[in-house]
Design a protein around this motif. Structure first.
Motif, PDB file in Angstrom:
ATOM      1  N   ARG A  75       0.817  -1.221   0.000  1.00  0.00           N
ATOM      2  CA  ARG A  75       0.000   0.000   0.000  1.00  0.00           C
ATOM      3  C   ARG A  75       0.850   1.271   0.000  1.00  0.00           C
ATOM      4  N   TYR A  77       3.198   2.040   2.402  1.00  0.00           N
ATOM      5  CA  TYR A  77       3.616   2.446   3.745  1.00  0.00           C
ATOM      6  C   TYR A  77       4.957   1.810   4.093  1.00  0.00           C
ATOM      7  N   THR A 311     -12.011  -9.320   2.579  1.00  0.00           N
ATOM      8  CA  THR A 311     -12.838  -8.268   3.179  1.00  0.00           C
ATOM      9  C   THR A 311     -12.359  -7.910   4.584  1.00  0.00           C
ATOM     10  N   GLN A 314      -8.779  -6.327   4.521  1.00  0.00           N
ATOM     11  CA  GLN A 314      -8.743  -4.938   4.055  1.00  0.00           C
ATOM     12  C   GLN A 314      -9.280  -3.989   5.110  1.00  0.00           C
ATOM     13  N   ALA A 315     -10.304  -4.414   5.840  1.00  0.00           N
ATOM     14  CA  ALA A 315     -10.851  -3.559   6.896  1.00  0.00           C
ATOM     15  C   ALA A 315      -9.819  -3.335   7.992  1.00  0.00           C
ATOM     16  N   LEU A 317      -6.520  -3.510   7.629  1.00  0.00           N
ATOM     17  CA  LEU A 317      -5.459  -2.670   7.074  1.00  0.00           C
ATOM     18  C   LEU A 317      -5.909  -1.214   6.970  1.00  0.00           C
ATOM     19  N   ASP A 318      -7.162  -0.999   6.604  1.00  0.00           N
ATOM     20  CA  ASP A 318      -7.688   0.368   6.537  1.00  0.00           C
ATOM     21  C   ASP A 318      -7.620   1.039   7.904  1.00  0.00           C
ATOM     22  N   ARG A 319      -7.964   0.277   8.929  1.00  0.00           N
ATOM     23  CA  ARG A 319      -7.942   0.844  10.276  1.00  0.00           C
ATOM     24  C   ARG A 319      -6.519   1.213  10.688  1.00  0.00           C
ATOM     25  N   THR A 321      -3.888   1.879   8.628  1.00  0.00           N
ATOM     26  CA  THR A 321      -3.345   2.978   7.818  1.00  0.00           C
ATOM     27  C   THR A 321      -3.997   4.308   8.152  1.00  0.00           C
ATOM     28  N   SER A 322      -5.216   4.283   8.671  1.00  0.00           N
ATOM     29  CA  SER A 322      -5.858   5.541   9.048  1.00  0.00           C
ATOM     30  C   SER A 322      -5.097   6.241  10.169  1.00  0.00           C
ATOM     31  N   SER A 325      -2.332   8.224   8.245  1.00  0.00           N
ATOM     32  CA  SER A 325      -2.762   9.306   7.369  1.00  0.00           C
ATOM     33  C   SER A 325      -3.405  10.464   8.138  1.00  0.00           C
ATOM     34  N   GLN A 326      -3.933  10.183   9.343  1.00  0.00           N
ATOM     35  CA  GLN A 326      -4.546  11.243  10.134  1.00  0.00           C
ATOM     36  C   GLN A 326      -3.507  11.913  11.016  1.00  0.00           C
TER      37      GLN A 326
END
Length: 336
Positions: A75, A77, A311, A314-315, A317-319, A321-322, A325-326
């Motif tokens: 991704r 990172y 699914t 990815q959820a 990983l999204d958590r 990476t957030s 990014s924040q």
């Protein structure tokens, strides 16, 4: 014998219950001492993701760390990895790994992670020191800790627990009467639970360890493990039977199965004596990192890859990476 005790198949575990109660009392007191501010917690300037377990050894934690690192790298990172470096004896800590670092210095799992992923890896009994070393070196945007769920001196942003989906929690008791470092109720406070094999329960993410091609330690040749002849299998991991079962399911015909203790160190003479003329020695990748420098032509290892449902993966990983990014929250050197 330990397997029979911890699974509850032997009633002898009852004799160890007083020691387990003591272990549980001390463990809970340590955790509460950090929660209530009696002891200081150090918070990293970068987000920290802990990958750990509730039971002693053999849950598939390191493959999850490798999967997580590689997924984040894809991704874009730049994760760094810290570990206690169990089994290693470095001249000084923290130790930042390089291509010359040996398992004798850093432990087998950190060397394996470094060689597989190329991510920066640092080891220290004090994990905060390992984090500081990677942050000072630069070039990373988050930290993944290999184990350390019970290392409360280091603040964490996400906790991931890996559970053996087959053995689960055995008889449910703390060490030494059972396999537990913490009771199963701890799962209610973590961010994600990954079940390695077996059947995932509730919201657990199911995971399978999928074998790749066998690799020759001497030449680097790759081939299907099922094509190897007269195979003597060895494994120095937390739960060797899992490796032997994987080989059998892959169509490998085994002449012998030789289990070793987790983090076992090896000599050339010791491993050379395991296989005879015309036989092939097949080991785990974790064992291979300790044997590569004196490998023989009939020695092979079998790498495995953690595979999770897209699914749920990815959820997760999204958590993670957030957090990168924040804008990060205020991070003090010491915090409750």
């Amino acid at each position: 014998m330990i397997e029979r005790l911890w699974s509850g198949r032997s009633p002898l575990y009852l004799l160890l219950l007083p020691l387990s109660w003591l272990y549980g009392a001390v463990s809970n007191l340590i955790r509460l001492s950090y929660r209530w501010g009696w002891r200081k917690v150090w918070r990293s300037p970068l987000p920290v993701v802990v990958v750990g377990n509730l039971t002693a050894g053999g849950n598939g934690k390191t493959p999850v760390v490798i999967w997580l690192v590689e997924a984040l790298q894809r991704r874009g990172y730049r994760p760094g990895v810290v570990s206690r470096g169990y089994g290693g004896r470095a001249d000084r800590y923290p130790l930042v790994l390089d291509m010359k670092t040996t398992p004798r210095q850093a432990g087998d799992e950190p060397v394996l992670i470094y060689q597989r992923t190329g991510a920066p890896v640092a080891v220290s009994p004090v994990r905060a020191d390992a984090v500081r070393a990677l942050v000072e070196k630069g070039g990373i945007d988050l930290i993944i800790t290999d184990d350390g769920l019970q290392h409360y001196a280091l603040a964490r942003d996400i906790e991931i627990v890996v559970v053996d989906g087959v053995r689960r929690f055995g008889n449910g008791w703390w060490l030494p009467a059972g396999p537990m470092r913490e009771r199963a109720s701890r799962l209610t406070s973590v961010d994600a639970v990954i079940a390695n094999g077996g059947v995932a329960v509730g919201e657990e993410l199911p995971m399978q360890l999928v074998p790749g091609l066998a690799v020759n330690l001497k030449t680097g040749e790759r081939r299907a493990a099922s094509t190897l002849k007269n195979v003597v299998a060895m494994a120095g991991i937390g739960h060797p039977p899992r490796f032997f079962t994987t080989l059998a399911q892959s169509g490998v015909r085994l002449v012998r199965e030789i289990p070793f203790a987790d983090h076992q160190s090896y000599s050339e003479a010791q491993l050379a004596g395991l296989s005879g003329p015309g036989e092939t020695l097949l080991m785990t990748e974790k064992d291979a990192v300790k044997a590569r420098h004196f490998a023989r032509e009939n020695w092979w290892y079998l790498p495995v890859e953690a595979v999770l449902p897209e699914t749920g993966a990815q959820a997760l990983l999204d958590r993670i990476t957030s957090l990168v990014s924040q804008p990060p929250p205020e991070r003090a050197e010491e915090t409750r």
